[in-house]
Design a protein around this motif. Sequence first.
Motif, PDB file in Angstrom:
ATOM      1  N   HIS A 325       0.879  -1.172   0.000  1.00 41.17           N
ATOM      2  CA  HIS A 325       0.000   0.000   0.000  1.00 41.17           C
ATOM      3  C   HIS A 325       0.912   1.215   0.000  1.00 41.17           C
ATOM      4  O   HIS A 325       1.685   1.408   0.947  1.00 41.17           O
ATOM      5  N   LEU A 340      -3.725  -1.989   9.664  1.00 41.06           N
ATOM      6  CA  LEU A 340      -5.163  -1.755   9.884  1.00 41.06           C
ATOM      7  C   LEU A 340      -5.411  -0.728  10.984  1.00 41.06           C
ATOM      8  O   LEU A 340      -6.381   0.015  10.931  1.00 41.06           O
ATOM      9  N   GLU A 343      -4.230   2.651   8.969  1.00 42.57           N
ATOM     10  CA  GLU A 343      -4.952   3.048   7.755  1.00 42.57           C
ATOM     11  C   GLU A 343      -6.462   2.937   7.884  1.00 42.57           C
ATOM     12  O   GLU A 343      -7.193   3.625   7.194  1.00 42.57           O
ATOM     13  N   ALA A 344      -6.938   2.001   8.737  1.00 45.83           N
ATOM     14  CA  ALA A 344      -8.386   1.792   8.816  1.00 45.83           C
ATOM     15  C   ALA A 344      -8.936   2.185  10.183  1.00 45.83           C
ATOM     16  O   ALA A 344     -10.151   2.165  10.386  1.00 45.83           O
ATOM     17  N   THR A 346      -8.757   0.501  12.846  1.00 48.76           N
ATOM     18  CA  THR A 346      -9.384  -0.677  13.462  1.00 48.76           C
ATOM     19  C   THR A 346      -8.305  -1.577  14.060  1.00 48.76           C
ATOM     20  O   THR A 346      -7.314  -1.883  13.400  1.00 48.76           O
ATOM     21  N   GLN A 377     -14.393   0.097   6.931  1.00 47.35           N
ATOM     22  CA  GLN A 377     -13.061   0.708   6.838  1.00 47.35           C
ATOM     23  C   GLN A 377     -12.001  -0.381   6.703  1.00 47.35           C
ATOM     24  O   GLN A 377     -11.060  -0.270   5.920  1.00 47.35           O
ATOM     25  N   LEU A 378     -12.180  -1.433   7.484  1.00 48.32           N
ATOM     26  CA  LEU A 378     -11.226  -2.547   7.447  1.00 48.32           C
ATOM     27  C   LEU A 378     -11.244  -3.217   6.069  1.00 48.32           C
ATOM     28  O   LEU A 378     -10.201  -3.484   5.465  1.00 48.32           O
ATOM     29  N   ALA A 380     -12.172  -1.918   3.219  1.00 43.76           N
ATOM     30  CA  ALA A 380     -11.600  -1.023   2.205  1.00 43.76           C
ATOM     31  C   ALA A 380     -10.068  -1.048   2.274  1.00 43.76           C
ATOM     32  O   ALA A 380      -9.384  -1.097   1.243  1.00 43.76           O
ATOM     33  N   ALA A 381      -9.539  -1.038   3.502  1.00 47.50           N
ATOM     34  CA  ALA A 381      -8.079  -1.030   3.643  1.00 47.50           C
ATOM     35  C   ALA A 381      -7.471  -2.333   3.128  1.00 47.50           C
ATOM     36  O   ALA A 381      -6.416  -2.328   2.486  1.00 47.50           O
TER      37      ALA A 381
END
Length: 386
Positions: A325, A340, A343-344, A346, A377-378, A380-381
């Motif tokens: 990423h 995670l 970026e997310a 979570t 969100q998780l 998508a990441a």
Amino acid sequence: MRPSGTSAARAAAKPAAERGRVIDFTIGEFALGTSDLVTDAAIAAVKGGKTRYTDTIGLPELRLAIAEQFSRDTGQEWTADEVAVTAGAKPGLFYLTFILLDPGDEVIIPQPYWQTYPAQIRLGGALPVHIQHTADGQMDIGSISEAVTERTRAIIVNTPNNPTGVVYDESHLRAVAEIAIKHNLWIIFDQCYRSFVYPPYQHHHLVSLIPEVRERTIIIDSFSKTLAIAGWRVGYMLAPPNIIASVRALQSHITSCPNVISQYAVLEHLRSDDGQFHRWAMGQLEINREAGLGMLQRLRDVPRPHAQGGFYFYLDVRELLGRRHVARTIDTVDDLAAYLIQEAGTATVSGSAFGDKHGLRIFYGVSGEDLREGLPQLVAALNALR
Ligand code: PLP
């Protein structure tokens, strides 16, 4: 020795979660409070002056109530001298290290596993022997059979399984019982998540399926998850009376007795509960499970988690390892869990906490709000990794 990976993940996530920056999926306990019945009984115990040590392995009336419940559940007769109450299931398991094992003895544990099993076994000087689960998360009976040596003393059977969320089926339970009988092994049957099973899956009491295995089975159970009182520390063990007598001796030198307030609270639960709290908790979990599985369907290259029992989605993320990423490469599941968080927003538990290089555990007993916000969100990441 390292501290528990799940506790470490929880501790790492907590400060950020409290500042509202991270949604915490590391938790291992249903977080929506316990029943009024249990709370009121605990308060009554405090106000009623229940301050003293109890009998070492629990109030006799509590041990009797547990035996009666098991008699109803298993269709067999159980007596109080086959029951020991412990300060959560964890110490009960730990006592077994000293009661059943000598240094150098071996214990077979299907992998991924709850990390406390091998840690406790090693503390006692014995050796955990890890056997991979099959692709569908059941016990690999062939490999277990091959792993038995002259030093093997026990097999750990944890169903519903933490972390995989698989409920072992009848045929695998029968097969593992046969191995235990053939090689004169103990079965440590940890069923702490048995109250949380989603149809069509079904939890089986090993001793009901194969009554001959009862004399070599130690059932580990707990009120931590069932009543959402993990912090109150009350669990129990059912085992042949000589094992219970050894637990009494050990526990008398270690915790003296389980917490007296918690004992009175769960006694009241066993005597008077009408099942309403459990139906409500299961209702919440089922809503989250359905919603969560729907969201996770959008994941690319990650198979649907089993989620048959307990309250964890356990993802097989092996296809994502080695991806990037922006400037960041995700080589390991630990990298993935760290990614995670950043970026997310979570927090999850990396499979490395369960002896697994390919897994990621997500607790879904969070609030519906957290689930609806955090899981997309998780997803998508994870989908953004190339
Ligand atoms: N067994 C399993 C598989 C668990 O996941 C846990 C806790 O997370 C326990 C036992 C111990 O629970 P407690 O000591 O809170 O009763």
